[in-house]
Design a protein around this motif. Structure first.
Motif, PDB file in Angstrom:
ATOM      1  N   SER A 181       0.861  -1.173   0.000  1.00 23.98           N
ATOM      2  CA  SER A 181       0.000   0.000   0.000  1.00 23.98           C
ATOM      3  C   SER A 181       0.904   1.231   0.000  1.00 23.98           C
ATOM      4  N   VAL A 182       0.622   2.158  -0.893  1.00 24.82           N
ATOM      5  CA  VAL A 182       1.389   3.401  -0.989  1.00 24.82           C
ATOM      6  C   VAL A 182       0.503   4.512  -0.439  1.00 24.82           C
ATOM      7  N   ILE A 183       0.987   5.169   0.596  1.00 24.16           N
ATOM      8  CA  ILE A 183       0.202   6.172   1.319  1.00 24.16           C
ATOM      9  C   ILE A 183       0.772   7.568   1.051  1.00 24.16           C
ATOM     10  N   GLY A 184      -0.131   8.506   0.749  1.00 29.00           N
ATOM     11  CA  GLY A 184       0.256   9.905   0.665  1.00 29.00           C
ATOM     12  C   GLY A 184       0.510  10.448  -0.727  1.00 29.00           C
ATOM     13  N   LEU A 185       0.228   9.669  -1.753  1.00 25.00           N
ATOM     14  CA  LEU A 185       0.394  10.136  -3.133  1.00 25.00           C
ATOM     15  C   LEU A 185      -0.939  10.052  -3.860  1.00 25.00           C
ATOM     16  N   ASP A 186      -1.128  10.903  -4.871  1.00 28.84           N
ATOM     17  CA  ASP A 186      -2.310  10.750  -5.712  1.00 28.84           C
ATOM     18  C   ASP A 186      -2.056   9.617  -6.712  1.00 28.84           C
ATOM     19  N   SER A 187      -3.096   9.196  -7.387  1.00 29.03           N
ATOM     20  CA  SER A 187      -2.977   8.022  -8.267  1.00 29.03           C
ATOM     21  C   SER A 187      -2.000   8.248  -9.419  1.00 29.03           C
ATOM     22  N   ASP A 188      -1.915   9.476  -9.939  1.00 32.98           N
ATOM     23  CA  ASP A 188      -0.958   9.754 -11.016  1.00 32.98           C
ATOM     24  C   ASP A 188       0.475   9.553 -10.549  1.00 32.98           C
ATOM     25  N   LYS A 189       0.779  10.003  -9.335  1.00 30.01           N
ATOM     26  CA  LYS A 189       2.132   9.842  -8.783  1.00 30.01           C
ATOM     27  C   LYS A 189       2.444   8.373  -8.518  1.00 30.01           C
ATOM     28  N   VAL A 190       1.439   7.622  -8.051  1.00 31.71           N
ATOM     29  CA  VAL A 190       1.661   6.197  -7.818  1.00 31.71           C
ATOM     30  C   VAL A 190       1.930   5.492  -9.151  1.00 31.71           C
ATOM     31  N   GLN A 191       1.222   5.902 -10.206  1.00 36.20           N
ATOM     32  CA  GLN A 191       1.493   5.322 -11.525  1.00 36.20           C
ATOM     33  C   GLN A 191       2.911   5.644 -11.972  1.00 36.20           C
ATOM     34  N   GLN A 192       3.360   6.873 -11.743  1.00 33.83           N
ATOM     35  CA  GLN A 192       4.739   7.257 -12.077  1.00 33.83           C
ATOM     36  C   GLN A 192       5.742   6.427 -11.271  1.00 33.83           C
ATOM     37  N   ASN A 247      -5.442  -1.645  -6.646  1.00 39.46           N
ATOM     38  CA  ASN A 247      -6.585  -1.144  -5.875  1.00 39.46           C
ATOM     39  C   ASN A 247      -6.492   0.363  -5.744  1.00 39.46           C
ATOM     40  N   TYR A 248      -7.514   1.025  -6.253  1.00 36.23           N
ATOM     41  CA  TYR A 248      -7.675   2.463  -6.058  1.00 36.23           C
ATOM     42  C   TYR A 248      -8.594   2.601  -4.849  1.00 36.23           C
ATOM     43  N   ASN A 268      -4.333   6.646  -0.977  1.00 34.72           N
ATOM     44  CA  ASN A 268      -4.083   5.258  -0.576  1.00 34.72           C
ATOM     45  C   ASN A 268      -4.372   4.335  -1.752  1.00 34.72           C
ATOM     46  N   TYR A 269      -3.291   3.844  -2.352  1.00 33.51           N
ATOM     47  CA  TYR A 269      -3.396   2.975  -3.524  1.00 33.51           C
ATOM     48  C   TYR A 269      -2.529   1.752  -3.295  1.00 33.51           C
ATOM     49  N   VAL A 270      -3.014   0.606  -3.737  1.00 32.35           N
ATOM     50  CA  VAL A 270      -2.299  -0.645  -3.533  1.00 32.35           C
ATOM     51  C   VAL A 270      -1.661  -1.077  -4.845  1.00 32.35           C
ATOM     52  N   VAL A 271      -0.383  -1.414  -4.755  1.00 30.64           N
ATOM     53  CA  VAL A 271       0.396  -1.863  -5.905  1.00 30.64           C
ATOM     54  C   VAL A 271       0.676  -3.350  -5.726  1.00 30.64           C
ATOM     55  N   TYR A 272       0.425  -4.115  -6.786  1.00 34.81           N
ATOM     56  CA  TYR A 272       0.699  -5.554  -6.809  1.00 34.81           C
ATOM     57  C   TYR A 272       1.716  -5.831  -7.899  1.00 34.81           C
ATOM     58  N   GLY A 273       2.406  -6.933  -7.748  1.00 33.42           N
ATOM     59  CA  GLY A 273       3.286  -7.387  -8.807  1.00 33.42           C
ATOM     60  C   GLY A 273       4.329  -8.336  -8.276  1.00 33.42           C
ATOM     61  N   GLY A 274       5.357  -8.527  -9.092  1.00 32.18           N
ATOM     62  CA  GLY A 274       6.458  -9.391  -8.687  1.00 32.18           C
ATOM     63  C   GLY A 274       7.174  -8.825  -7.471  1.00 32.18           C
TER      64      GLY A 274
END
Length: 183
Positions: free
Chosen positions: A14-25, A44-45, A50-56
């Motif tokens: 979970s990435v806290i404190g950024l907007d979704s555009d910044k999390v994508q960057q 997860n938006y 608060n956006y969740v990033v998944y992956g390897g």
């Protein structure tokens, strides 16, 4: 989905404190440092900030390492068995489609908002398609809650332990009333 999860080493943060555009960057920057099997994406938006990033695993580690340079407040590694709601789950889609084809889904008596597109769907065939797509699609919880609030949601209930959903809804509308019904 469990079998698909077992075929690859994946993680979730979970990435806290950024907007979704910044999390994508942030994801794009992390993906430059890893191979195809370790790519990450927003899964997860949840709500603003608060956006969740998944992956390897290596991709998630790269996100964690780079997050501060993107001015994230913090990252929180989540305990999961797989990279659900991402392309990592593609092997599970056809089996779910087969299972859905074998069951009857009736038209809902009340509106049910899909968290793929934050829309209400009544056609059973469409619902089956959406359920199959959910396996690999981003969870649009932020947009779903906004849709519910716009439709007049004033009070809702969170079932199960914890108050994560209540916190998300309160961040989006401080006046919304949430009651937790524990397990």
């Amino acid at each position: 989905m469990r079998e698909a999860a077992d075929t690859t080493k994946s993680a979730m943060v979970s990435v806290i404190g950024l907007d979704s555009d910044k999390v994508q960057q942030l994801c794009d920057a992390a993906n430059q440092d890893v191979d195809e099997d370790n790519k990450v994406q927003i899964a997860n938006y949840l709500c603003p900030g608060n956006y969740v990033v998944y992956g390897g695993v290596m991709g998630v580690e790269a996100v964690e390492a780079k997050a501060k340079s993107f001015k994230a407040r913090m990252t929180v590694r989540l305990v999961v068995v797989g990279a659900f709601h991402t392309s990592f789950m593609e092997p599970a889609v056809s089996r779910l489609e087969s299972a859905l084809a074998a069951i009857e889904i009736r038209q809902p008596r009340i509106p049910v908002i899909s968290n793929i597109d934050a829309q209400s769907h009544a056609d059973p065939a469409t619902i089956k398609k959406i359920l199959a797509r959910q396996v690999t699609s981003h969870v649009q919880w932020e947009t779903t809650v906004k849709t519910l609030l716009a439709k007049g949601l004033k009070k809702s209930y969170e079932l199960g332990p914890g108050k994560v959903i209540a916190g998300i809804v309160k961040r989006m509308d401080k006046k919304a009333e949430m009651e937790n019904i524990g397990a």
